[in-house]
Scaffold this motif. Structure first.
Motif, PDB file in Angstrom:
ATOM      1  N   ALA A   5      -6.174 -14.271 -12.790  1.00 21.13           N
ATOM      2  CA  ALA A   5      -4.971 -13.889 -12.050  1.00 21.13           C
ATOM      3  C   ALA A   5      -5.099 -12.489 -11.465  1.00 21.13           C
ATOM      4  O   ALA A   5      -4.736 -12.259 -10.300  1.00 21.13           O
ATOM      5  CB  ALA A   5      -3.756 -13.971 -12.963  1.00 21.13           C
ATOM      6  N   MET A   6      -5.611 -11.552 -12.230  1.00 22.88           N
ATOM      7  CA  MET A   6      -5.736 -10.187 -11.739  1.00 22.88           C
ATOM      8  C   MET A   6      -6.765 -10.085 -10.616  1.00 22.88           C
ATOM      9  O   MET A   6      -6.560  -9.370  -9.635  1.00 22.88           O
ATOM     10  CB  MET A   6      -6.130  -9.251 -12.885  1.00 22.88           C
ATOM     11  N   ARG A   7      -7.853 -10.825 -10.740  1.00 22.83           N
ATOM     12  CA  ARG A   7      -8.856 -10.789  -9.676  1.00 22.83           C
ATOM     13  C   ARG A   7      -8.335 -11.478  -8.420  1.00 22.83           C
ATOM     14  O   ARG A   7      -8.605 -11.025  -7.303  1.00 22.83           O
ATOM     15  CB  ARG A   7     -10.141 -11.463 -10.141  1.00 22.83           C
ATOM     16  N   SER A   8      -7.582 -12.552  -8.594  1.00 22.90           N
ATOM     17  CA  SER A   8      -6.995 -13.213  -7.427  1.00 22.90           C
ATOM     18  C   SER A   8      -5.983 -12.311  -6.740  1.00 22.90           C
ATOM     19  O   SER A   8      -5.803 -12.371  -5.521  1.00 22.90           O
ATOM     20  CB  SER A   8      -6.320 -14.522  -7.848  1.00 22.90           C
ATOM     21  N   GLY A   9      -5.308 -11.456  -7.526  1.00 18.76           N
ATOM     22  CA  GLY A   9      -4.351 -10.528  -6.946  1.00 18.76           C
ATOM     23  C   GLY A   9      -4.975  -9.423  -6.140  1.00 18.76           C
ATOM     24  O   GLY A   9      -4.266  -8.665  -5.465  1.00 18.76           O
ATOM     25  N   GLU A  10      -6.309  -9.313  -6.195  1.00 19.79           N
ATOM     26  CA  GLU A  10      -7.001  -8.305  -5.395  1.00 19.79           C
ATOM     27  C   GLU A  10      -7.314  -8.790  -3.989  1.00 19.79           C
ATOM     28  O   GLU A  10      -7.984  -8.099  -3.230  1.00 19.79           O
ATOM     29  CB  GLU A  10      -8.305  -7.900  -6.096  1.00 19.79           C
ATOM     30  N   GLN A  11      -6.860  -9.989  -3.641  1.00 21.43           N
ATOM     31  CA  GLN A  11      -7.085 -10.529  -2.304  1.00 21.43           C
ATOM     32  C   GLN A  11      -6.149  -9.841  -1.318  1.00 21.43           C
ATOM     33  O   GLN A  11      -5.496  -8.853  -1.629  1.00 21.43           O
ATOM     34  CB  GLN A  11      -6.860 -12.042  -2.308  1.00 21.43           C
ATOM     35  N   ARG A  12      -6.073 -10.375  -0.119  1.00 22.18           N
ATOM     36  CA  ARG A  12      -5.194  -9.810   0.895  1.00 22.18           C
ATOM     37  C   ARG A  12      -3.747  -9.919   0.435  1.00 22.18           C
ATOM     38  O   ARG A  12      -3.342 -10.929  -0.150  1.00 22.18           O
ATOM     39  CB  ARG A  12      -5.396 -10.531   2.224  1.00 22.18           C
ATOM     40  N   PRO A  13      -2.922  -8.905   0.698  1.00 22.00           N
ATOM     41  CA  PRO A  13      -1.531  -8.928   0.214  1.00 22.00           C
ATOM     42  C   PRO A  13      -0.750 -10.145   0.679  1.00 22.00           C
ATOM     43  O   PRO A  13       0.133 -10.621  -0.043  1.00 22.00           O
ATOM     44  CB  PRO A  13      -0.949  -7.627   0.799  1.00 22.00           C
ATOM     45  N   ALA A  14      -1.052 -10.654   1.873  1.00 20.03           N
ATOM     46  CA  ALA A  14      -0.310 -11.817   2.368  1.00 20.03           C
ATOM     47  C   ALA A  14      -0.563 -13.061   1.533  1.00 20.03           C
ATOM     48  O   ALA A  14       0.253 -13.989   1.539  1.00 20.03           O
ATOM     49  CB  ALA A  14      -0.676 -12.088   3.824  1.00 20.03           C
ATOM     50  N   LEU A  15      -1.674 -13.102   0.785  1.00 19.07           N
ATOM     51  CA  LEU A  15      -2.018 -14.283   0.000  1.00 19.07           C
ATOM     52  C   LEU A  15      -1.507 -14.214  -1.433  1.00 19.07           C
ATOM     53  O   LEU A  15      -1.433 -15.248  -2.107  1.00 19.07           O
ATOM     54  CB  LEU A  15      -3.541 -14.472  -0.021  1.00 19.07           C
ATOM     55  N   ASP A  16      -1.178 -13.020  -1.906  1.00 21.93           N
ATOM     56  CA  ASP A  16      -0.825 -12.851  -3.319  1.00 21.93           C
ATOM     57  C   ASP A  16       0.366 -13.698  -3.761  1.00 21.93           C
ATOM     58  O   ASP A  16       0.312 -14.325  -4.832  1.00 21.93           O
ATOM     59  CB  ASP A  16      -0.559 -11.373  -3.613  1.00 21.93           C
ATOM     60  N   PRO A  17       1.485 -13.745  -3.013  1.00 20.75           N
ATOM     61  CA  PRO A  17       2.620 -14.545  -3.504  1.00 20.75           C
ATOM     62  C   PRO A  17       2.272 -16.011  -3.710  1.00 20.75           C
ATOM     63  O   PRO A  17       2.655 -16.609  -4.730  1.00 20.75           O
ATOM     64  CB  PRO A  17       3.675 -14.366  -2.395  1.00 20.75           C
ATOM     65  N   GLY A  18       1.552 -16.617  -2.769  1.00 19.71           N
ATOM     66  CA  GLY A  18       1.199 -18.023  -2.913  1.00 19.71           C
ATOM     67  C   GLY A  18       0.228 -18.269  -4.056  1.00 19.71           C
ATOM     68  O   GLY A  18       0.348 -19.276  -4.781  1.00 19.71           O
ATOM     69  N   ILE A  19      -0.725 -17.365  -4.242  1.00 18.78           N
ATOM     70  CA  ILE A  19      -1.696 -17.534  -5.328  1.00 18.78           C
ATOM     71  C   ILE A  19      -1.005 -17.445  -6.683  1.00 18.78           C
ATOM     72  O   ILE A  19      -1.239 -18.260  -7.587  1.00 18.78           O
ATOM     73  CB  ILE A  19      -2.814 -16.484  -5.210  1.00 18.78           C
ATOM     74  N   MET A  20      -0.138 -16.453  -6.848  1.00 22.40           N
ATOM     75  CA  MET A  20       0.578 -16.318  -8.123  1.00 22.40           C
ATOM     76  C   MET A  20       1.524 -17.494  -8.347  1.00 22.40           C
ATOM     77  O   MET A  20       1.715 -17.944  -9.481  1.00 22.40           O
ATOM     78  CB  MET A  20       1.348 -15.005  -8.144  1.00 22.40           C
ATOM     79  N   ALA A  72       1.931  -6.014  -6.773  1.00 21.97           N
ATOM     80  CA  ALA A  72       1.275  -5.542  -7.996  1.00 21.97           C
ATOM     81  C   ALA A  72       2.037  -5.993  -9.237  1.00 21.97           C
ATOM     82  O   ALA A  72       1.450  -6.479 -10.214  1.00 21.97           O
ATOM     83  CB  ALA A  72       1.157  -4.018  -7.967  1.00 21.97           C
ATOM     84  N   PHE A  73       3.370  -5.852  -9.214  1.00 19.02           N
ATOM     85  CA  PHE A  73       4.178  -6.259 -10.363  1.00 19.02           C
ATOM     86  C   PHE A  73       4.123  -7.763 -10.576  1.00 19.02           C
ATOM     87  O   PHE A  73       3.994  -8.244 -11.704  1.00 19.02           O
ATOM     88  CB  PHE A  73       5.626  -5.801 -10.165  1.00 19.02           C
ATOM     89  N   GLY A  74       4.237  -8.545  -9.490  1.00 20.15           N
ATOM     90  CA  GLY A  74       4.205  -9.993  -9.620  1.00 20.15           C
ATOM     91  C   GLY A  74       2.878 -10.494 -10.160  1.00 20.15           C
ATOM     92  O   GLY A  74       2.843 -11.410 -10.993  1.00 20.15           O
ATOM     93  N   THR A  75       1.789  -9.895  -9.718  1.00 18.07           N
ATOM     94  CA  THR A  75       0.468 -10.298 -10.203  1.00 18.07           C
ATOM     95  C   THR A  75       0.302  -9.993 -11.679  1.00 18.07           C
ATOM     96  O   THR A  75      -0.134 -10.839 -12.471  1.00 18.07           O
ATOM     97  CB  THR A  75      -0.624  -9.589  -9.399  1.00 18.07           C
ATOM     98  N   ARG A  76       0.673  -8.776 -12.069  1.00 14.15           N
ATOM     99  CA  ARG A  76       0.520  -8.400 -13.476  1.00 14.15           C
ATOM    100  C   ARG A  76       1.471  -9.195 -14.370  1.00 14.15           C
ATOM    101  O   ARG A  76       1.118  -9.583 -15.482  1.00 14.15           O
ATOM    102  CB  ARG A  76       0.766  -6.896 -13.644  1.00 14.15           C
TER     103      ARG A  76
END
Length: 402
Positions: free
Chosen positions: A334-349, A229-233
């Motif tokens: 970025a915020m909408r992409s961060g709503e994906q599966r948690p395993a994908l968030d680090p790579g997307i950000m 959550a912090f990394g995405t925001r």
């Protein structure tokens, strides 16, 4: 009597599977490899791959409810911000001094947007793992090829001026989808090895842009992995905030320019930026029109040492309206992409951070190959998200006959 396999086979489904496999092979393997060898590789191969995916989707109907997906994108906050940005960009043709060139660039932007939408709608709702494993293989082999080319001293590989640096920039963008897929499959050691190989290839590139983008992306990857959550925001706020506050940056960075000295190119660029802000304050609202940041240098409308960064170019061409719309688009995406599966968030950000860093450091964001590369990265991430429908294999259950 058992039915013949010829009668039960579905030729259209087989053809769709073959076309889809070829399309993904082009996206995941051919594009990164060819980007090191020819300047037009991304621009030529990406539309070809997307066309194959569209044909495959029409044959087997693998993409469900495309109209609903399209309506969801268009009516989202990011979609509305993108529409406003595109509308304002179109209106800027009225006051730009380079109408012909700006119109061509606008058509390229619209074409890339339509291409991205078509590719998104054509992707199947469930992706086969066999297709997605092509991506890390292609990225790894491309990194090794880039290292070999760098050791050979072949910086330019064709008569059009294609350089190793451009190929490494494309590779830096595609690294994070590859790492994301491996991480989601629990192959963290392979993902780490892939990062090391690509980083070594970027280290050998002459200009260092790809390595700097990778460094920022790696930092965001670690932060988001610790706290999604912090990394995405953080990623969303930094991208949007830098774009909104860009006219203030040359004044805040004036001490840095003093330390670098008056002869430094960075100091000269910051001086030009400050003069533009102070000399034409009203133009900060409307901008000078599309295509003026690049071509204005050749017609003495803008000093040659003006900044080559997306932060300056958006404000100079589209003004406050374009900057606000662009910032909101980045934040929403970025915020909408961060709503994906948690395993994908680090790579997307990490991909967001790498692409944004490259744009801020001076990659030619107005060029068609850059837009096409971003479209490819987005489609790859969508494919990876749709390949997460099963994370564990089902257990075999033995049934006893009564």
């Amino acid at each position: 009597m058992a039915r013949s396999s010829d009668l039960t086979a579905d030729p259209s489904a087989d053809a769709a599977a073959m076309l889809r496999r070829v399309g993904f092979a082009i996206l995941f393997f051919a594009i990164p490899v060819a980007a090191l060898l020819t300047r037009r590789a991304v621009v030529v191969l990406a539309p070809l791959a997307i066309m194959l995916l569209i044909i495959a989707s029409l044959l087997d109907g693998g993409a469900k409810a495309p109209l609903d997906k399209l309506f969801s994108i268009v009516t989202s906050a990011g979609g509305l911000a993108g529409a406003i940005l595109l509308l304002w960009t179109t209106l800027s043709l009225i006051w730009t001094p380079f109408v012909t060139e700006a119109s061509e660039r606008l058509l390229n932007i619209i074409g890339m947007a339509l291409l991205a939408l078509a590719g998104y709608l054509a992707l199947p709702d469930r992706m086969r793992s066999a297709n997605l494993y092509i991506l890390p293989v292609g990225v790894g082999l491309t990194a090794l090829l880039g290292m070999f080319i760098a050791f050979q001293g072949a910086g330019h590989l064709d008569q059009d001026g294609q350089s190793l640096e451009r190929g490494m920039i494309v590779l830096a963008l595609l690294l994070w989808p590859a790492v994301t897929w491996l991480h989601s499959r629990g192959r963290n050691l392979e993902a780490l090895l892939l990062v090391v190989v690509v980083a070594l290839g970027a280290l050998l590139a002459a200009d260092g842009l790809s390595l700097q983008g990778l460094a920022v992306g790696a930092l965001i990857f670690v932060v988001t992995a610790v706290s999604p959550a912090f990394g995405t925001r953080l990623t969303a706020l930094v991208m949007a905030g830098l774009l909104l506050l860009a006219p203030v940056l040359p004044f805040l960075l004036k001490p840095v320019a003093v330390l670098l000295g008056p002869d430094s190119p960075i100091a000269a660029s910051l001086d030009v930026w400050r003069n533009v802000v102070l000399g034409e304050p009203l133009r900060l609202i409307t901008g000078h029109g599309l295509e003026t940041a690049l071509r204005g240098r050749f017609f003495s409308l803008l000093p040659v040492n003006a900044p080559y960064t997306i932060l300056f170019e958006i404000w100079y061409e589209l003004g406050l309206v374009g900057a606000v719309a662009g910032a909101f688009l980045l934040y929403s995406a970025a915020m909408r992409s961060g709503e994906q599966r948690p395993a994908l968030d680090p790579g997307i950000m990490a991909a967001f951070a790498t692409a944004y860093t490259l744009g801020c450091l001076g990659v030619g964001t107005a060029q068609l190959w850059w837009f096409t590369a971003l479209v490819v990265v987005v489609l790859v991430f969508v494919a990876i998200e749709r390949g997460q429908f099963r994370t564990t294999r089902p257990k075999a259950v033995l049934h006893r006959r009564r």
